[in-house]
Design an enzyme around this catalytic site. Structure first.
Site, PDB file in Angstrom:
ATOM      1  N   LYS A  25       4.477 -13.910  10.461  1.00 35.30           N
ATOM      2  CA  LYS A  25       4.649 -12.901   9.963  1.00 35.30           C
ATOM      3  C   LYS A  25       5.616 -12.251  11.515  1.00 35.30           C
ATOM      4  O   LYS A  25       6.313 -12.007  11.040  1.00 35.30           O
ATOM      5  CB  LYS A  25       4.019 -11.819   9.667  1.00 35.30           C
ATOM      6  CG  LYS A  25       5.025 -10.384   8.998  1.00 35.30           C
ATOM      7  CD  LYS A  25       3.525  -9.361   8.362  1.00 35.30           C
ATOM      8  CE  LYS A  25       2.549  -8.858   9.435  1.00 35.30           C
ATOM      9  NZ  LYS A  25       1.686  -7.940   9.026  1.00 35.30           N
ATOM     10  N   SER A  26       4.322 -11.618  12.929  1.00 42.48           N
ATOM     11  CA  SER A  26       5.406 -11.071  13.563  1.00 42.48           C
ATOM     12  C   SER A  26       6.520 -12.143  14.627  1.00 42.48           C
ATOM     13  O   SER A  26       6.936 -11.476  14.848  1.00 42.48           O
ATOM     14  CB  SER A  26       3.837 -11.427  14.538  1.00 42.48           C
ATOM     15  OG  SER A  26       2.818 -10.903  14.311  1.00 42.48           O
ATOM     16  N   ASP A  52       6.642  -8.345   3.807  1.00 42.13           N
ATOM     17  CA  ASP A  52       7.564  -7.823   5.383  1.00 42.13           C
ATOM     18  C   ASP A  52       8.800  -8.893   5.346  1.00 42.13           C
ATOM     19  O   ASP A  52       9.606  -8.042   6.306  1.00 42.13           O
ATOM     20  CB  ASP A  52       6.358  -8.407   6.775  1.00 42.13           C
ATOM     21  CG  ASP A  52       5.853  -7.449   5.897  1.00 42.13           C
ATOM     22  OD1 ASP A  52       5.202  -7.072   5.197  1.00 42.13           O
ATOM     23  OD2 ASP A  52       4.629  -7.096   6.900  1.00 42.13           O
ATOM     24  N   ASN A  99       5.653  -1.726   3.339  1.00 40.46           N
ATOM     25  CA  ASN A  99       4.299  -1.347   4.329  1.00 40.46           C
ATOM     26  C   ASN A  99       4.696  -2.317   5.470  1.00 40.46           C
ATOM     27  O   ASN A  99       3.876  -2.123   6.225  1.00 40.46           O
ATOM     28  CB  ASN A  99       2.917  -1.765   3.174  1.00 40.46           C
ATOM     29  CG  ASN A  99       1.996  -0.718   4.225  1.00 40.46           C
ATOM     30  OD1 ASN A  99       2.751  -0.047   4.972  1.00 40.46           O
ATOM     31  ND2 ASN A  99       1.017  -0.757   4.211  1.00 40.46           N
ATOM     32  N   GLY A 101       4.683  -2.779   9.184  1.00 37.16           N
ATOM     33  CA  GLY A 101       5.539  -2.093   9.711  1.00 37.16           C
ATOM     34  C   GLY A 101       6.339  -3.309  10.673  1.00 37.16           C
ATOM     35  O   GLY A 101       6.678  -2.332  12.311  1.00 37.16           O
ATOM     36  N   ARG A 129       1.505   5.819   8.912  1.00 38.53           N
ATOM     37  CA  ARG A 129       2.219   5.305  10.229  1.00 38.53           C
ATOM     38  C   ARG A 129       2.407   5.752  10.858  1.00 38.53           C
ATOM     39  O   ARG A 129       3.816   6.034  11.002  1.00 38.53           O
ATOM     40  CB  ARG A 129       2.087   4.148   9.857  1.00 38.53           C
ATOM     41  CG  ARG A 129       0.842   2.942   8.653  1.00 38.53           C
ATOM     42  CD  ARG A 129       1.597   1.765   8.035  1.00 38.53           C
ATOM     43  NE  ARG A 129       1.368   1.112   9.557  1.00 38.53           N
ATOM     44  CZ  ARG A 129       1.902  -0.646   9.263  1.00 38.53           C
ATOM     45  NH1 ARG A 129       2.513  -1.294   7.872  1.00 38.53           N
ATOM     46  NH2 ARG A 129       1.045  -1.060  10.231  1.00 38.53           N
ATOM     47  N   GLN A 180       3.823  -2.158  18.865  1.00 38.89           N
ATOM     48  CA  GLN A 180       5.211  -2.454  18.208  1.00 38.89           C
ATOM     49  C   GLN A 180       6.209  -1.667  18.479  1.00 38.89           C
ATOM     50  O   GLN A 180       6.888  -1.638  18.373  1.00 38.89           O
ATOM     51  CB  GLN A 180       4.823  -2.144  16.491  1.00 38.89           C
ATOM     52  CG  GLN A 180       3.922  -3.742  15.572  1.00 38.89           C
ATOM     53  CD  GLN A 180       3.735  -3.415  14.684  1.00 38.89           C
ATOM     54  OE1 GLN A 180       4.222  -2.227  14.088  1.00 38.89           O
ATOM     55  NE2 GLN A 180       3.423  -4.249  13.583  1.00 38.89           N
ATOM     56  N   SER A 208      -2.935  -5.029  22.644  1.00 38.86           N
ATOM     57  CA  SER A 208      -2.360  -6.413  21.853  1.00 38.86           C
ATOM     58  C   SER A 208      -1.163  -6.395  22.415  1.00 38.86           C
ATOM     59  O   SER A 208      -0.651  -6.787  22.141  1.00 38.86           O
ATOM     60  CB  SER A 208      -1.912  -5.410  21.044  1.00 38.86           C
ATOM     61  OG  SER A 208      -2.630  -4.731  19.964  1.00 38.86           O
ATOM     62  N   ASP A 335      -5.399  -8.506  15.516  1.00 34.04           N
ATOM     63  CA  ASP A 335      -5.217  -8.529  14.174  1.00 34.04           C
ATOM     64  C   ASP A 335      -6.706  -9.762  13.609  1.00 34.04           C
ATOM     65  O   ASP A 335      -7.568  -9.567  12.510  1.00 34.04           O
ATOM     66  CB  ASP A 335      -4.648  -8.782  13.314  1.00 34.04           C
ATOM     67  CG  ASP A 335      -3.291  -8.074  13.249  1.00 34.04           C
ATOM     68  OD1 ASP A 335      -3.624  -6.681  13.375  1.00 34.04           O
ATOM     69  OD2 ASP A 335      -1.554  -8.207  13.306  1.00 34.04           O
ATOM     70  N   GLU A 363      -2.169  -1.069   8.063  1.00 34.09           N
ATOM     71  CA  GLU A 363      -2.084  -1.059   6.794  1.00 34.09           C
ATOM     72  C   GLU A 363      -2.941  -0.100   6.290  1.00 34.09           C
ATOM     73  O   GLU A 363      -3.001   0.152   4.829  1.00 34.09           O
ATOM     74  CB  GLU A 363      -2.078  -2.602   5.919  1.00 34.09           C
ATOM     75  CG  GLU A 363      -1.145  -3.051   6.117  1.00 34.09           C
ATOM     76  CD  GLU A 363      -0.483  -3.768   7.859  1.00 34.09           C
ATOM     77  OE1 GLU A 363       0.186  -4.972   7.680  1.00 34.09           O
ATOM     78  OE2 GLU A 363      -1.674  -3.763   8.655  1.00 34.09           O
ATOM     79  N   HIS A 410      -3.107  -6.752   3.333  1.00 37.00           N
ATOM     80  CA  HIS A 410      -3.424  -8.482   3.414  1.00 37.00           C
ATOM     81  C   HIS A 410      -4.954  -8.966   3.521  1.00 37.00           C
ATOM     82  O   HIS A 410      -5.449  -9.749   3.064  1.00 37.00           O
ATOM     83  CB  HIS A 410      -2.179  -9.127   3.110  1.00 37.00           C
ATOM     84  CG  HIS A 410      -2.007  -8.573   4.271  1.00 37.00           C
ATOM     85  ND1 HIS A 410      -1.257  -9.782   5.544  1.00 37.00           N
ATOM     86  CD2 HIS A 410      -2.108  -7.437   5.302  1.00 37.00           C
ATOM     87  CE1 HIS A 410      -1.259  -8.758   6.855  1.00 37.00           C
ATOM     88  NE2 HIS A 410      -1.155  -7.924   6.289  1.00 37.00           N
ATOM     89  N   ARG A 411      -5.610  -8.295   4.618  1.00 34.26           N
ATOM     90  CA  ARG A 411      -6.219  -8.822   5.901  1.00 34.26           C
ATOM     91  C   ARG A 411      -7.709  -8.846   5.745  1.00 34.26           C
ATOM     92  O   ARG A 411      -8.504  -9.339   5.136  1.00 34.26           O
ATOM     93  CB  ARG A 411      -6.202  -8.626   7.256  1.00 34.26           C
ATOM     94  CG  ARG A 411      -4.760  -8.981   7.541  1.00 34.26           C
ATOM     95  CD  ARG A 411      -4.777  -9.118   9.109  1.00 34.26           C
ATOM     96  NE  ARG A 411      -3.287  -9.184   9.786  1.00 34.26           N
ATOM     97  CZ  ARG A 411      -2.461 -10.317   9.443  1.00 34.26           C
ATOM     98  NH1 ARG A 411      -3.489 -11.372   9.618  1.00 34.26           N
ATOM     99  NH2 ARG A 411      -1.712 -10.478  10.443  1.00 34.26           N
ATOM    100  N   LYS A 438       2.258  -9.962   1.590  1.00 37.07           N
ATOM    101  CA  LYS A 438       2.357  -9.422   2.573  1.00 37.07           C
ATOM    102  C   LYS A 438       2.550 -10.758   3.771  1.00 37.07           C
ATOM    103  O   LYS A 438       3.686 -10.512   4.872  1.00 37.07           O
ATOM    104  CB  LYS A 438       1.987  -8.571   3.496  1.00 37.07           C
ATOM    105  CG  LYS A 438       2.093  -7.639   4.726  1.00 37.07           C
ATOM    106  CD  LYS A 438       1.149  -6.584   5.136  1.00 37.07           C
ATOM    107  CE  LYS A 438       2.109  -5.656   6.004  1.00 37.07           C
ATOM    108  NZ  LYS A 438       3.398  -5.163   6.249  1.00 37.07           N
TER     109      LYS A 438
END
Length: 681
Positions: A25-26, A52, A99, A101, A129, A180, A208, A335, A363, A410-411, A438
């Site tokens: 995703k990233s 996403d 949602n 980010g 957020r 981010q 991060s 994550d 999230e 999702h996680r 997601k």
């Protein structure tokens, strides 16, 4: 993907096999935005198809990008023709970003620099957020951004910027809330660095860092060489301009790999169930990944996992058991560290995960969420502002069957699926399983493909006479539970149809030939209730009266019934099966935990069949239908092979006067009463 209200995972005992991971995703959303800002056309391979990325693609098209095809198609590359750093004249739109980010924050920065008029909206959780530190940094430049509700949070309105007062002073942004924010600036500010150098200065500790590393690596692929001064200052050179690299491949998601790395460390391997090497093979990401979450491997090894790796693969197997408790600073894998919390359930002591304050602004508040759900399973949990401490249940008897609330995260859903391997032999319920869309829409399918349950997958049997409504009720129950569906009546109709099409007379003398024929065919029941025979849609063809009569005729042949016995049993798979027919509970699945015998008067059934046929444009006669049903009932009840009768432990359900919805609800209620976590659902 499972779209049910909940998904019940039976107790899982072992795991073995290979899993192909979806794209990161990233990386996916970064690549999409960079391609959009570039000159030229970028062909993106292995792009993640998820919630996403879908909202990002929609936003890029509103910005004037050409996207071909307009959505991700499995196995096909996506071509994006960029805007070369300039929006179309009078660009304006409302962008719904869910949602995501990874879409909201970078797009906010890019559009604030590009101008136009945009409203940035999302789901209610997105409005909780924080984005204030990014907005503050952009306003330093002269960007025009207004809050539409609460100060410091989306939704936002972006207007035309005024860069007349832009200076050479560094742009400051906090680094201790979300990486981010910095990523967003790093991707947006090259648009302003055409004639000047731009410096970004991080205020406070940068969390991060691995995600910033991904951003820098991808910027370089698109022609922007950012100088990194010890993670505190980032210098974008003058003369910067985005240029498409032509083709780019998206790595598989290292965060998603964490669940299968953990699976390999937790689950024993019954190699007799799989031809592959013992353990779990993860395909699509390896030791040379640019993603920081690949370092989850090190944490898993510290807990006892045995890991081998190559350029595009990982192999994980169980080593130390129970796993070893750890005390770890998780800033480098924010994550993936959530998966360590699930692994802690199988450790030999107390595991502490530190420096995870960013969990609180994801999230959901992930520290609070993980603490609450871990306690449901019987773990002792202590939580702080930036840490979580987990002590597993003291013994198997201390484990609890739990219904896991997933918080639209999702996680959380993926982490707690690992609790199905608990030593107490208990099932686990995952609420709202579709939240995995997601990042990993087919996560549960992938999990089931390599997992073996301690007992055969659960089955709900719904038996009854012709036209009692069992097929409709079974399909709806299967849909509600996310279970596979077996329509045994359709199998016999398919058998009769296949014989007829092959020119084989339906006689006792041809029974063996008919049995061989049906075993050679590929039979598929699709999620949208179609029936395929060797890929041909025969849904209507098997519902004619002729097909019904042929089904009743072939069903009396012992050779055909024996051939279809294993065919039917092969439909039994995780997470469960709903089967309807005349001998589901007596012959095919005598061990099924729930058996329902559906009844209705012959007159009621004839009327239903009449309405069904007429609605499909087929001719029908009420008197003939009633006579045929009564004759079929007599044949089915008195045949020598598996006569129609209720199983001894079947529950009776008279469907003469009630609605289909009422019958479905009754079956679901009976099923729920057999589950250990009913009270917490």
């Amino acid at each position: 993907m499972y779209t049910t209200a909940f998904l019940d995972l039976p107790h899982l005992a072992s795991a073995c096999g290979s899993v192909q991971l979806p794209g990161s995703k990233s990386i996916s959303n970064r690549v999409l935005l960079l391609a959009a800002l570039s000159q030229g056309t970028t062909t993106v391979h292995d792009l993640l198809d998820s919630d996403d990325t879908r909202v990002m693609l929609q936003a890029l098209q509103h910005m004037g990008c050409v996207v071909e095809p307009s959505a991700v198609v499995a196995g096909q590359p996506l071509r994006i023709t960029g805007i070369d750093g300039f929006l179309p004249n009078n660009a304006r739109s409302q962008l719904f970003l869910g949602n995501a980010g990874t879409a909201m924050r970078p797009l906010t920065a890019a559009l604030a620099v590009l101008g136009g008029s945009f409203e940035m909206t999302g789901i209610p959780r997105m409005y909780e957020r924080p984005i204030g530190d990014l907005v503050d940094a952009l306003r330093q430049l002269g960007c025009k951004i207004d809050y539409l509700k609460n100060e410091g949070f989306p939704p936002l309105h972006i207007g035309q910027p005024d860069f007349s007062q832009l200076s050479d002073a560094p742009i400051q942004v906090r680094g201790d809330v979300s990486s981010q924010f910095l990523t967003s600036l790093l991707m947006a500010l090259p648009l302003l660095a055409t004639d000047r150098q731009i410096t970004i200065e991080v205020v406070g500790e940068l969390i991060s860092k691995p995600y910033i590393h991904i951003t820098l690596e991808l910027l370089a692929r698109f022609g922007i060489a950012v100088r990194n001064d010890n993670w505190q200052r980032f210098v974008i050179p003058a003369g910067s301009r985005y240029q498409s690299p032509g083709d780019i491949h998206v790595e598989a998601d290292a965060s998603s790999a964490s669940y299968f790395i953990a699976l390999g460390a937790i689950a024993a391997c019954d190699s007799s169930q799989n031809d592959s090497k013992n353990g779990i093979q993860v395909l699509g990401v390896g030791k040379d990944s640019i993603q920081g979450d690949i370092r989850f491997v090190e944490a898993a090894q510290a807990m006892g996992a045995v890991v081998e790796s190559g350029p595009n693969w990982l192999h994980i197997s169980r080593g130390a058991w129970p796993l070893k408790a750890i005390d770890l600073d998780c800033n480098h894998i924010p994550d993936a560290a959530m998966t360590l919390a699930a692994m802690a359930l199988y450790a030999d002591g107390t595991t502490t995960l530190r420096n995870i304050a960013s969990w609180r602004v994801k999230e959901t508040d992930r520290i609070a969420a993980m603490a609450c759900e871990l306690r449901k399973l019987g773990a002792s949990v202590e939580e702080g502002q930036d840490f979580i401490r987990i002590t597993p249940p003291a013994s198997p008897v201390d484990w609890k069957a739990a219904s896991i609330h997933t918080y639209d995260d999702h996680r959380v859903a993926m982490c707690f699926s690992l609790a199905a391997f608990n030593p107490a032999g208990l099932p686990v319920r995952i609420e709202d399983p579709k939240c995995v869309a997601k990042t990993f829409p087919d996560y549960f399918e992938a999990l089931f493909s390599v997992s073996q349950a301690s007992q055969p997958a659960p089955v709900i049997c719904i038996d009854g006479p012709t036209a009692s409504g069992k097929g409709t009720i079974a399909a709806l129950v299967a849909e509600k539970l996310g279970f596979a569906l077996l329509d045994s009546g359709a199998l016999y109709r398919i058998t009769g149809l296949a014989a007829s099409r092959a020119g084989i007379a339906i006689t006792e003398a041809n029974a063996s030939a008919i049995a061989d024929l049906v075993c050679s065919k590929a039979i598929t029941f699709t999620p949208d209730h179609r029936v395929l025979l060797d890929g041909d849609d025969i849904s209507l063809a098997i519902r004619t009266e002729e097909a019904g009569m042929n089904a009743s005729r072939v069903a009396v042949f012992p050779a055909v019934r024996q051939a279809l016995l294993q065919v039917q049993r092969d439909f039994r798979r995780l997470p469960g099966l709903v089967g309807d027919g005349r001998d589901m509970g007596t012959v095919i699945f005598p061990d099924a935990p729930l058996k329902v015998y559906l009844t209705a008067t012959a007159e009621c059934r004839a009327e239903r069949r009449y309405k069904q046929l007429i609605s499909k444009g087929l001719s029908a006669n009420m008197a003939d239908l009633l006579a045929d049903l009564q004759a079929r009932d007599a044949r089915d009840m008195h045949r020598a092979a598996a006569p129609l009768k209720p199983a001894e432990d079947a529950l009776y359900l008279d469907n003469s006067s009630g609605t289909i919805d009422e019958a479905v609800q009754q079956v679901l209620t009976w099923w729920e009463q057999r589950q250990p976590f009913t009270a917490s659902a």
